[in-house]
Scaffold this motif. Structure first.
Motif, PDB file in Angstrom:
ATOM      1  N   GLU A 243      -8.963 -58.825  94.514  1.00 14.48           N
ATOM      2  CA  GLU A 243      -9.194 -59.549  93.268  1.00 14.48           C
ATOM      3  C   GLU A 243      -9.397 -58.525  92.169  1.00 14.48           C
ATOM      4  O   GLU A 243     -10.216 -57.620  92.296  1.00 14.48           O
ATOM      5  N   LEU A 244      -8.643 -58.669  91.090  1.00 10.79           N
ATOM      6  CA  LEU A 244      -8.756 -57.765  89.951  1.00 10.79           C
ATOM      7  C   LEU A 244      -9.323 -58.526  88.776  1.00 10.79           C
ATOM      8  O   LEU A 244      -8.701 -59.460  88.285  1.00 10.79           O
ATOM      9  N   SER A 245     -10.515 -58.149  88.343  1.00 10.65           N
ATOM     10  CA  SER A 245     -11.110 -58.826  87.195  1.00 10.65           C
ATOM     11  C   SER A 245     -10.741 -58.095  85.923  1.00 10.65           C
ATOM     12  O   SER A 245     -11.045 -56.933  85.770  1.00 10.65           O
ATOM     13  N   TYR A 246     -10.073 -58.803  85.036  1.00 17.29           N
ATOM     14  CA  TYR A 246      -9.833 -58.239  83.723  1.00 17.29           C
ATOM     15  C   TYR A 246     -10.718 -59.014  82.760  1.00 17.29           C
ATOM     16  O   TYR A 246     -11.504 -59.855  83.168  1.00 17.29           O
ATOM     17  N   GLY A 247     -10.559 -58.776  81.490  1.00 13.90           N
ATOM     18  CA  GLY A 247     -11.482 -59.329  80.483  1.00 13.90           C
ATOM     19  C   GLY A 247     -11.886 -60.786  80.683  1.00 13.90           C
ATOM     20  O   GLY A 247     -11.443 -61.449  81.609  1.00 13.90           O
ATOM     21  N   LYS A 248     -12.755 -61.219  79.845  1.00 10.90           N
ATOM     22  CA  LYS A 248     -13.256 -62.560  79.744  1.00 10.90           C
ATOM     23  C   LYS A 248     -13.177 -63.382  81.029  1.00 10.90           C
ATOM     24  O   LYS A 248     -13.546 -62.906  82.079  1.00 10.90           O
ATOM     25  N   GLY A 249     -12.689 -64.574  80.929  1.00 11.68           N
ATOM     26  CA  GLY A 249     -12.850 -65.451  82.075  1.00 11.68           C
ATOM     27  C   GLY A 249     -11.654 -65.579  82.996  1.00 11.68           C
ATOM     28  O   GLY A 249     -11.191 -66.686  83.228  1.00 11.68           O
TER      29      GLY A 249
ATOM     30  N   LEU B 275     -28.806 -53.702  70.293  1.00 13.05           N
ATOM     31  CA  LEU B 275     -27.862 -52.994  71.163  1.00 13.05           C
ATOM     32  C   LEU B 275     -28.025 -51.481  71.093  1.00 13.05           C
ATOM     33  O   LEU B 275     -27.860 -50.792  72.105  1.00 13.05           O
ATOM     34  N   LYS B 276     -28.349 -50.983  69.905  1.00 10.99           N
ATOM     35  CA  LYS B 276     -28.489 -49.530  69.772  1.00 10.99           C
ATOM     36  C   LYS B 276     -29.777 -49.042  70.425  1.00 10.99           C
ATOM     37  O   LYS B 276     -29.911 -47.874  70.763  1.00 10.99           O
ATOM     38  N   ASN B 277     -30.733 -49.946  70.588  1.00 10.14           N
ATOM     39  CA  ASN B 277     -32.033 -49.546  71.109  1.00 10.14           C
ATOM     40  C   ASN B 277     -32.248 -49.846  72.587  1.00 10.14           C
ATOM     41  O   ASN B 277     -33.384 -49.877  73.047  1.00 10.14           O
ATOM     42  N   THR B 278     -31.182 -50.099  73.308  1.00  8.36           N
ATOM     43  CA  THR B 278     -31.351 -50.287  74.743  1.00  8.36           C
ATOM     44  C   THR B 278     -30.345 -49.422  75.475  1.00  8.36           C
ATOM     45  O   THR B 278     -29.249 -49.179  74.975  1.00  8.36           O
ATOM     46  N   LYS B 279     -30.762 -48.967  76.663  1.00 10.45           N
ATOM     47  CA  LYS B 279     -29.821 -48.206  77.488  1.00 10.45           C
ATOM     48  C   LYS B 279     -29.234 -49.112  78.567  1.00 10.45           C
ATOM     49  O   LYS B 279     -28.352 -48.714  79.315  1.00 10.45           O
ATOM     50  N   SER B 280     -29.791 -50.315  78.673  1.00 17.52           N
ATOM     51  CA  SER B 280     -29.197 -51.267  79.602  1.00 17.52           C
ATOM     52  C   SER B 280     -27.892 -51.717  78.967  1.00 17.52           C
ATOM     53  O   SER B 280     -27.650 -51.471  77.801  1.00 17.52           O
ATOM     54  N   HIS B 281     -27.063 -52.340  79.726  1.00 15.34           N
ATOM     55  CA  HIS B 281     -25.778 -52.789  79.198  1.00 15.34           C
ATOM     56  C   HIS B 281     -25.802 -54.299  79.273  1.00 15.34           C
ATOM     57  O   HIS B 281     -25.295 -54.897  80.220  1.00 15.34           O
ATOM     58  N   PRO B 282     -26.437 -54.920  78.254  1.00  9.24           N
ATOM     59  CA  PRO B 282     -26.815 -56.322  78.380  1.00  9.24           C
ATOM     60  C   PRO B 282     -25.668 -57.311  78.240  1.00  9.24           C
ATOM     61  O   PRO B 282     -24.616 -56.997  77.688  1.00  9.24           O
ATOM     62  N   THR B 283     -25.918 -58.508  78.751  1.00 12.23           N
ATOM     63  CA  THR B 283     -25.015 -59.633  78.547  1.00 12.23           C
ATOM     64  C   THR B 283     -25.308 -60.244  77.184  1.00 12.23           C
ATOM     65  O   THR B 283     -26.345 -59.978  76.578  1.00 12.23           O
ATOM     66  N   ALA B 284     -24.388 -61.095  76.735  1.00 12.61           N
ATOM     67  CA  ALA B 284     -24.573 -61.766  75.451  1.00 12.61           C
ATOM     68  C   ALA B 284     -25.872 -62.571  75.467  1.00 12.61           C
ATOM     69  O   ALA B 284     -26.605 -62.622  74.473  1.00 12.61           O
ATOM     70  N   ASP B 285     -26.167 -63.157  76.579  1.00 11.35           N
ATOM     71  CA  ASP B 285     -27.346 -63.985  76.701  1.00 11.35           C
ATOM     72  C   ASP B 285     -28.642 -63.178  76.574  1.00 11.35           C
ATOM     73  O   ASP B 285     -29.605 -63.623  75.974  1.00 11.35           O
TER      74      ASP B 285
ATOM     75  N   GLY C 138     -15.515 -51.455  66.016  1.00 14.84           N
ATOM     76  CA  GLY C 138     -15.688 -50.226  66.778  1.00 14.84           C
ATOM     77  C   GLY C 138     -17.128 -49.751  66.856  1.00 14.84           C
ATOM     78  O   GLY C 138     -17.392 -48.606  67.201  1.00 14.84           O
ATOM     79  N   GLU C 139     -18.074 -50.628  66.555  1.00 16.77           N
ATOM     80  CA  GLU C 139     -19.496 -50.243  66.594  1.00 16.77           C
ATOM     81  C   GLU C 139     -20.066 -50.329  68.009  1.00 16.77           C
ATOM     82  O   GLU C 139     -21.036 -49.657  68.335  1.00 16.77           O
ATOM     83  N   ILE C 140     -19.507 -51.206  68.803  1.00 19.75           N
ATOM     84  CA  ILE C 140     -19.997 -51.382  70.171  1.00 19.75           C
ATOM     85  C   ILE C 140     -18.802 -51.515  71.115  1.00 19.75           C
ATOM     86  O   ILE C 140     -17.663 -51.677  70.672  1.00 19.75           O
ATOM     87  N   LEU C 141     -19.079 -51.455  72.398  1.00 21.40           N
ATOM     88  CA  LEU C 141     -18.033 -51.653  73.406  1.00 21.40           C
ATOM     89  C   LEU C 141     -18.314 -52.920  74.191  1.00 21.40           C
ATOM     90  O   LEU C 141     -19.470 -53.271  74.433  1.00 21.40           O
ATOM     91  N   GLU C 142     -17.244 -53.585  74.587  1.00 22.07           N
ATOM     92  CA  GLU C 142     -17.391 -54.704  75.499  1.00 22.07           C
ATOM     93  C   GLU C 142     -16.882 -54.263  76.866  1.00 22.07           C
ATOM     94  O   GLU C 142     -15.774 -53.760  76.998  1.00 22.07           O
ATOM     95  N   LEU C 143     -17.708 -54.456  77.881  1.00 17.03           N
ATOM     96  CA  LEU C 143     -17.332 -54.099  79.247  1.00 17.03           C
ATOM     97  C   LEU C 143     -17.185 -55.359  80.062  1.00 17.03           C
ATOM     98  O   LEU C 143     -18.146 -56.079  80.278  1.00 17.03           O
ATOM     99  N   SER C 144     -15.979 -55.646  80.508  1.00 15.58           N
ATOM    100  CA  SER C 144     -15.771 -56.843  81.314  1.00 15.58           C
ATOM    101  C   SER C 144     -15.895 -56.488  82.784  1.00 15.58           C
ATOM    102  O   SER C 144     -15.169 -55.657  83.291  1.00 15.58           O
ATOM    103  N   TYR C 145     -16.847 -57.125  83.435  1.00 14.62           N
ATOM    104  CA  TYR C 145     -16.935 -56.979  84.882  1.00 14.62           C
ATOM    105  C   TYR C 145     -16.474 -58.300  85.472  1.00 14.62           C
ATOM    106  O   TYR C 145     -16.041 -59.190  84.749  1.00 14.62           O
TER     107      TYR C 145
ATOM    108  N   GLY D 258     -17.008 -64.452  85.216  1.00 14.75           N
ATOM    109  CA  GLY D 258     -17.142 -64.897  83.845  1.00 14.75           C
ATOM    110  C   GLY D 258     -18.232 -64.239  83.031  1.00 14.75           C
ATOM    111  O   GLY D 258     -19.077 -64.940  82.515  1.00 14.75           O
ATOM    112  N   PHE D 259     -18.243 -62.946  82.899  1.00 15.65           N
ATOM    113  CA  PHE D 259     -19.200 -62.433  81.933  1.00 15.65           C
ATOM    114  C   PHE D 259     -18.940 -61.008  81.500  1.00 15.65           C
ATOM    115  O   PHE D 259     -18.407 -60.194  82.239  1.00 15.65           O
TER     116      PHE D 259
END
Lengths: 133, 133
Positions: A65-71, B22-32, B61-68, B71-72
């Motif tokens: 399974e390859l997860s790419y962006g969003k959902g 976002l700038k003040n945490t080293k965790s990589h938080p979810t939107a929630d 370009g101020e932040i990065l989005e990391l998709s794992y 759905g999140f």
DNA sequence: CTACCTGCAAACTTTTTGCAGCCCA
DNA sequence: TGGGCTGCAAAAAGTTTGCAGGTAG
């Protein structure tokens, strides 16, 4: 979750056809694409069954399974380790035949003081068909 | 989509606080998680606004989005290029300070006949706190 | 002023799950 | 025969969007 650790998996018509579809494509399809394709052979199969079997096959190590962006996820009938290249123009995903870059894992382990079990590497750019820009 | 190409972005209280969090945490938080944190300063902010601003900040370009998986997404206040290490025990995500492995891009480009624009590299394993197993 | 932005809530998308009956081993 | 598996439909979970009023520049 059902089908946990000590549970014996069964072979069903649905699972066989789903696996067949995945083994016979070089595209890296979404669950929905697999659903459409499988419905040509088993018209009344449900999307839930497709998802359930994709998860089982993944747990069995038959597919990736390859997860790419969003959902959304994509699935790969080739379960052996390989990297992927995504064309940002046409969306196509290609398998890369390079051997694994394992030295990186050692480097990161040493530098961070962690134990590295695996890595995932994705390349993005333009595929041969889309390079005319 | 609003806020497309030629649109001027405005600075609002909401956007400022979201960026601060976002700038003040080293965790990589979810939107929630960001939503909860921001609500401590702006109690009646809506989740929709958090999502809208996260997208704007990403486009700027101020932040990065990391998709794992599934759905999140997670967000990273450090927008400079760096790899990530995910601990499969505790879920923590650590920044890796290794310089970029760029030679891989050339290698793949040559072998596949593609143009590589960028890559994403994720490591998985056990972090120092979880290595006792 | 006027575009962009906000809160609210409903809508969307992808994936999961409860249930009653089905069927593989 | 029994315990996993199925189709169906509803529910989850994460994210986006339409709208009417608010506000930055």
């Amino acid at each position: 979750m059902k089908n946990g650790d000590g549970v014996k998996y069964r072979m069903t018509k649905q699972k066989r056809v789903i696996l067949e579809v995945l083994k016979n494509t070089k595209s890296h399809p979404t669950a929905d694409w697999v659903y459409d394709k499988v419905r040509k052979k088993i018209p009344n199969i449900s999307l839930g069954t497709v998802y359930r079997n994709l998860n089982i096959l993944k747990n069995q190590g038959e597919i990736l399974e390859l997860s790419y962006g969003k959902g959304f996820s994509r699935f790969d009938g080739n379960a052996s380790m390989h990297y992927h290249f995504t064309c940002e123009h046409c969306g196509r995903i290609l398998d890369i035949e390079t051997p694994e870059f394992i030295e990186m894992e050692r480097e990161v382990a040493k530098q961070m003081g962690v134990k590295v079990a695996r890595h995932r590497l994705e390349f993005y750019g333009s595929c041969p068909d889309c390079m005319t820009d």
